[in-house]
Scaffold this active site. Sequence first.
Site, PDB file in Angstrom:
ATOM      1  N   GLN A 315      85.870  18.214 112.560  1.00 48.26           N
ATOM      2  CA  GLN A 315      86.645  17.219 111.818  1.00 48.26           C
ATOM      3  C   GLN A 315      87.273  17.843 110.569  1.00 48.26           C
ATOM      4  OE1 GLN A 315      87.753  14.289 112.273  1.00 48.26           O
ATOM      5  NE2 GLN A 315      88.429  13.835 110.181  1.00 48.26           N
ATOM      6  N   GLU A 316      86.524  18.719 109.914  1.00 44.06           N
ATOM      7  CA  GLU A 316      87.008  19.305 108.666  1.00 44.06           C
ATOM      8  C   GLU A 316      88.134  20.309 108.879  1.00 44.06           C
ATOM      9  OE1 GLU A 316      86.395  18.297 105.854  1.00 44.06           O
ATOM     10  OE2 GLU A 316      84.336  17.659 105.556  1.00 44.06           O
ATOM     11  N   SER A 317      87.973  21.172 109.881  1.00 41.50           N
ATOM     12  CA  SER A 317      88.879  22.331 109.956  1.00 41.50           C
ATOM     13  C   SER A 317      89.342  22.682 111.359  1.00 41.50           C
ATOM     14  CB  SER A 317      88.140  23.549 109.395  1.00 41.50           C
ATOM     15  OG  SER A 317      87.046  23.849 110.255  1.00 41.50           O
TER      16      SER A 317
END
Length: 488
Positions: A315-317
């Site tokens: 989700q972050e990267s």
Amino acid sequence: MFARPAIRMRCATGLLAIGTLLMLSGCGEAPKPSVLEQVKAEGELRVVTRNSPATYFQDRNGATGFEYELAKRFATDLGLELKIETADNLDTLFAALNRSNGPVLAAAGLVETPKRQLQARFSSPYLEVTPQIAYRQGAERPKTPSDLLGKRILVLAGSSHAEQLEALKVELPELQFEVSDAVEVVDLLRMVDEGQIDLTLVDSNELAMNQVYFPNVRVGFDLGDTRQMRWALAANEDDSLLGEVNAFIARSEANGTLQRLKERYYGHVDVLGYVGAYTFAQHLQKRLPRYEKLFRQAGQANQVDWRLLAAMGYQESHWQPDATSKTGVRGIMMLTQRTAQSVGVSNRLDPKQSIEGGARYFIKVYQQLPETIQEPDRTWFALAAYNIGAGHLEDARKLTEAEGMDPDRWSDVQKILPRLSQKQWYSKTRYGYARGGEPVHFVRNIRRYYDILTWVTQPQLEGTQLAENGAHLPGIDKRKPETDSPPL
Ligand code: BLG
């Protein structure tokens, strides 16, 4: 052992458990105990189901799945142990139900059909689904029943879908289709995905859940009306257990249990959309293998399920170690400069440091949450705090409480969080403005990624067709059983 009516058994059971009733009437002439009485005397509820993401499978905490969880609650309400049996196909499922000493209930995403009415009795409904024709992207999209002609169609033997196509043949005599009792829904979708068959017919909930594993599969059209899923009971039994089942379903509807289960299993299945699902499937194969070991190590060191960490990292990267956000947050786990320092990360772009630091920070915010927040919501709150900060989350919890909702329930707080970006609301809070919508998407996406990772790494897929299909998925080691701890 549980047994269907047998005089010898009834005497023994009656004396032990049904007791007074049978003793008064005398053992030899004992009235036949009802199914419910027998089940209660035995102390266990035997349920037959299928192994699929939409019904029953093993995850990080053991058995799970929509049907499993509903059946478990029913068993608990009756004070019984739940005993699950799985059937390889629908014919064996119905055969099991009518076997003596067999399961008393089938909870397997079943709809009532004319043919099945001869094999079983059905409960009141608990879920609505629509049968859908699935095809492979790139091929011409089928839009009406006549588009099924001349196509290679495969459905599950004994399924309501086979019955549906059989009925359609009356109007379209040239319609041809095949059935198989050696496959599951996931296999049908894989065959469409890989072009081995042109079309299949499956229920909307199963298609939505499995879409991500089969990115080439598309919905052609809904074939027929919405139908209702029901539990099935043996055909020749009395109504005692059926009455309990129907009362339980009515209670579950009224007290919100069904709604919560639907939200848990189906509420976020389509959050990714086609493009997101396709991209995730690609990255699962190409990127995750590079970092899986680091996620596993960080998970073990911090007692967090590595798949949750991997879902956060995605989700972050999108599992890119050099990712940088507009706000200057960096790395696979997107740590702010301040957070990185607080957890001893000197280089945010180093995937090992980023993943370990992210895990440590996650644990930290998890442990700082109020004791009143219980699992599974506690994990969702910790994710939100990871993303927006504990202070803003606390502000949203206070606003939630002021609205008369439950500040310890994620489903309530997530409704309020977006208000943190509206002046009329944030001006009343301690920490002020925040992009309150972000943690809502953040948590929802991570839950979906986490579910997918959990499904593709479950030990029981070993040797199945999905596992073979999944062999070109991430470096997931299917030889070793999963021994990871639950999220926390
Ligand atoms: C988080 C920090 C929190 C911090 C909040 O920001 O970053 N989490 C991490 O560094 C792991 O510590 O809370 S605070 O210390 O209490 O203030 C709030 O400042 C990161 C978030 C921010 C977000 N990603 C991890 O989820 C982000 O990058 N948002 C911007 C996206 S974009 O630029 O619009 O694309």
